[in-house]
Write a protein that holds these residues in place. Sequence first.
Motif, short mmCIF file in Angstrom:
data_model
loop_
_atom_site.label_atom_id
_atom_site.label_comp_id
_atom_site.label_asym_id
_atom_site.label_seq_id
_atom_site.Cartn_x
_atom_site.Cartn_y
_atom_site.Cartn_z
N UNK A 171 4.98 23.66 27.21
CA UNK A 171 6.10 24.60 27.22
C UNK A 171 6.71 24.64 25.82
N UNK A 172 7.30 25.78 25.50
CA UNK A 172 8.04 25.90 24.25
C UNK A 172 9.13 26.95 24.43
N UNK A 173 10.23 26.73 23.76
CA UNK A 173 11.31 27.72 23.77
C UNK A 173 12.23 27.48 22.59
N UNK A 174 12.88 28.53 22.17
CA UNK A 174 13.86 28.46 21.09
C UNK A 174 15.24 28.56 21.72
N UNK A 175 16.13 27.66 21.30
CA UNK A 175 17.50 27.66 21.82
C UNK A 175 18.49 27.61 20.66
N UNK A 176 19.70 28.03 20.93
CA UNK A 176 20.78 27.90 19.96
C UNK A 176 20.46 28.43 18.58
N UNK A 177 20.77 27.61 17.57
CA UNK A 177 20.60 27.98 16.17
C UNK A 177 19.17 27.77 15.67
N UNK A 178 18.20 28.23 16.44
CA UNK A 178 16.80 28.08 16.02
C UNK A 178 16.22 26.72 16.30
N UNK A 179 16.78 26.01 17.27
CA UNK A 179 16.24 24.72 17.69
C UNK A 179 15.07 24.99 18.62
N UNK A 180 13.95 24.35 18.35
CA UNK A 180 12.73 24.56 19.12
C UNK A 180 12.51 23.39 20.06
N UNK A 181 12.31 23.68 21.34
CA UNK A 181 12.00 22.64 22.32
C UNK A 181 10.52 22.75 22.65
N UNK A 182 9.78 21.69 22.32
CA UNK A 182 8.34 21.64 22.55
C UNK A 182 8.04 20.54 23.56
N UNK A 183 7.25 20.86 24.57
CA UNK A 183 6.85 19.88 25.57
C UNK A 183 5.32 19.78 25.52
N UNK A 184 4.85 18.57 25.27
CA UNK A 184 3.41 18.30 25.19
C UNK A 184 3.01 17.31 26.28
N UNK A 185 1.79 17.44 26.73
CA UNK A 185 1.20 16.50 27.69
C UNK A 185 -0.14 16.04 27.15
N UNK A 186 -0.60 14.91 27.66
CA UNK A 186 -1.94 14.45 27.29
C UNK A 186 -2.96 15.42 27.83
N UNK A 187 -4.02 15.60 27.07
CA UNK A 187 -5.15 16.40 27.57
C UNK A 187 -5.88 15.57 28.61
N UNK A 188 -6.33 16.24 29.67
CA UNK A 188 -7.08 15.52 30.71
C UNK A 188 -8.46 15.16 30.24
#
Length: 188
Positions: A171-188
Amino acid sequence: MGRIVVTEFVSLDGVVEDPGGSEDFKYGGWSFEFDRGAEGDEFKLEETRKSQALLLGRRTYEGFAEAWPSREGEFADLFNSIPKYVVSSTLQAPEWTNSRVLEGDLVEEVSKLRHGPDGDVVVHGSVQLAQALIEHDLVDELRLMVFPVVLGTGKRLFGDPGEKKTLMLADSKVVGDGVLILTYRQRD
């Protein structure tokens, strides 16, 4: 089965040191220079609502134990009541509510937490601990709140993990003043 989730505030150049300003870092408090907006605040609150426990290194634990018991509100109530596991060879008697020091081998102890009840065991900050968990492939999910700043110095999340680690962006999204939230998981 539980999941180990590492969540970090990080600069564009990978620095995770002292985003809140409670340490003696040259740029301490750098994350407060940016508004992460209502959506960013809700992300952190929801992350905490879904946490079954916290897993912390000693320094982060001590900083949190000093700051959070006197705070009020839903986030503080959740942080103060949730079970807390501390990785430390020096802390003997943790005083913050619902805290326990993990003794013995890190990999064995964290593996036990993963095989416990369902839910997220969340690592906040705790750079040395996060690096060890990444090195031993014990992180199920990595959440990075990336702030638009280059600090040029400071402790970095990714030191020498030993071997290459390939992740999948969940998942990824930009919030507020250009703060980026990145969610990573291990590859199966």
